[in-house]
Scaffold this active site. Sequence first.
Site, short mmCIF file in Angstrom:
data_model
loop_
_atom_site.label_atom_id
_atom_site.label_comp_id
_atom_site.label_asym_id
_atom_site.label_seq_id
_atom_site.Cartn_x
_atom_site.Cartn_y
_atom_site.Cartn_z
N ASP A 143 0.82 -1.20 0.00
CA ASP A 143 0.00 0.00 0.00
C ASP A 143 0.86 1.26 0.00
O ASP A 143 1.47 1.60 1.03
CB ASP A 143 -0.90 -0.04 1.24
CG ASP A 143 -1.84 1.15 1.33
OD1 ASP A 143 -1.95 1.90 0.35
OD2 ASP A 143 -2.46 1.32 2.40
N ASP A 154 -2.08 5.93 -4.94
CA ASP A 154 -2.37 5.06 -3.79
C ASP A 154 -2.70 3.64 -4.26
O ASP A 154 -3.81 3.36 -4.67
CB ASP A 154 -3.56 5.68 -3.02
CG ASP A 154 -3.93 4.88 -1.79
OD1 ASP A 154 -3.31 3.83 -1.53
OD2 ASP A 154 -4.86 5.31 -1.07
#
Length: 427
Positions: A135, A313
């Site tokens: 992430d 992201d």
Amino acid sequence: MFCKSTLITVALALLSAATPLPRDDTSLTTGIRIPLQKRGSLKNADGIFNYEKAVRELVKLKNKHRQNLINLEQNVGRDAFPLGAEIKALVSLPASLLGTGKRGAVPLTDQEDDLEWTGPITIGNPGQTFTIDFDTGSSDLWIPVASCKSCQNHTLYDPSKSSDSKKVNGSFEIQYGDGSSASGGRYNDTVTVGGVTAKSQAFAAVSNESSSFTDDPSDGILGLGFPALSNLNVNPFFFTALEQGAAPEGVFAFKLDQSGSELFIGGTNQSLYTGDVEYHALTSGASGFWQIGGASVSVDGKPLASGFETIIDSGSTIITAPLAAAEAFWAGVPGAKVFDKDQGLWSLPCNSSVEVAFSWGGNAWTINFDDFNAGQTEEGSDDCVGALAGGDLGLGNTTWLLGDTFMKSAYTVFSVDTKAVGFAKLA
Ligand SMILES: *[C@@H]1O[C@H](CO)[C@@H](O)[C@H](O)[C@H]1NC(C)=O
Ligand SMILES: *[C@@H]1O[C@H](CO)[C@@H](O)[C@H](O)[C@H]1NC(C)=O
Ligand SMILES: *[C@@H]1O[C@H](CO)[C@@H](O)[C@H](O)[C@H]1NC(C)=O
Ligand SMILES: *[C@@H]1O[C@H](CO)[C@@H](O)[C@H](O)[C@H]1NC(C)=O
Ligand SMILES: *[C@@H]1O[C@H](CO)[C@@H](O)[C@H](O)[C@H]1NC(C)=O
Ligand SMILES: *[C@@H]1O[C@H](CO)[C@@H](O)[C@H](O)[C@H]1NC(C)=O
Ligand SMILES: *[C@@H]1O[C@H](CO)[C@@H](O)[C@H](O)[C@H]1NC(C)=O
């Protein structure tokens, strides 16, 4: 065993307190490739949009970035907030979804696979293997620990089986407002991603997680964001590895695709792209986001918005724009209709094949319509949900969040060395 690990840890602590270690000649000279698996898309196998799953993802996403701001305030202070950022209230699931089926209600085999990009890492000495969600939108590593009763679907970290494991004082808790939460204690241990090893890496060992995590295909998360966003207020894995000279370059890169996805650590994999990498300097200042500015977006070549900020992201499935920006965007898409006002979702004709493209002043990076189309609104419908939502992430009214939907359009490169994000044409 206890004495040995104590000595090793102390030695490392002394070394890292001094100047960074010289890059070790016997260590890697090129980067390392980590194959990623795709799991669970928002589009069911029958082509229909999975509304419940999408809403859960959106709620979780908003709360993840809310937590990032809380961490940032604690670690650095509000001065580091991106322009217009503000810590909002925890977002909850709409009442219609509260208490209903769990995330895993739809069997995985019924879904196309690309919601999360997971790959293997090992923790401990000898290494214990975990499946991890990588992430770029957060900065902590967490995995479930052996004592966790609610984590039984996952591989559990057993500190007693690692000679490098050290219990660290303090606790960890994250809450996602969709009812999901994870909490536990802290450890330091050896963490290896591909062939890149960080010694005495600090992480959270979750001893209690809610059912939505229990059904998650990955065991935990490895944050690739900057230290300022870390809830544990420690150097994230990649930063520890760099400090210890374990990676040849402060660069990692993603190729996300229907087939053959990979994360490359310590450089770029030149066989996966053509031409040069188009780099853009980060505009995030002290905030710790992978954020670049001066972005514009077009639909079928027609410019719809420009001059906005973007955060790249990998922990987000779709694209999220501030509500007013999303409204302006969808007003420019032929045939678009509001699908769900509360969640900021729009639909467009399934046969429209629009080309949505982002640019930062260089090439236009065009999203395949297949990736922009999140599935039919319902069975037999000619309308499909678009993978661009409008909503307040607390990150300011000019900041868009570009997740996997965008990242599939380019080879995406993250440089800690030059504080830049780059894009290159997929080979
Ligand atoms: C680059 O990617 C290709 C295709 O996935 C792979 O075969 C190759 O091993 C990778 N290169 C390195 C240095 O890992
Ligand atoms: C950790 O906690 C224990 C017990 O609460 C305490 O005795 C010890 O000093 C603490 N260690 C550190 C490094 O804070
Ligand atoms: C754990 O790692 C952190 C740095 O990430 C370090 O500050 C701390 O001293 C370590 N604690 C132990 C008990 O090794
Ligand atoms: C686990 O967390 C839930 C709330 O998310 C709480 O109700 C429960 O008491 C916790 N269980 C343990 C063993 O801490
Ligand atoms: C484990 O996962 C499966 C499928 O994802 C699910 O059916 C089952 O309920 C889960 N088990 C627990 C204890 O949550
Ligand atoms: C798309 O489908 C609609 C009917 O659902 C039809 O009227 C329209 O001509 C189609 N457009 C294209 C570009 O095929
Ligand atoms: C963003 O918010 C600021 C301050 O509230 C306001 O002045 C500005 O017009 C807003 N910009 C957009 C694009 O909505």
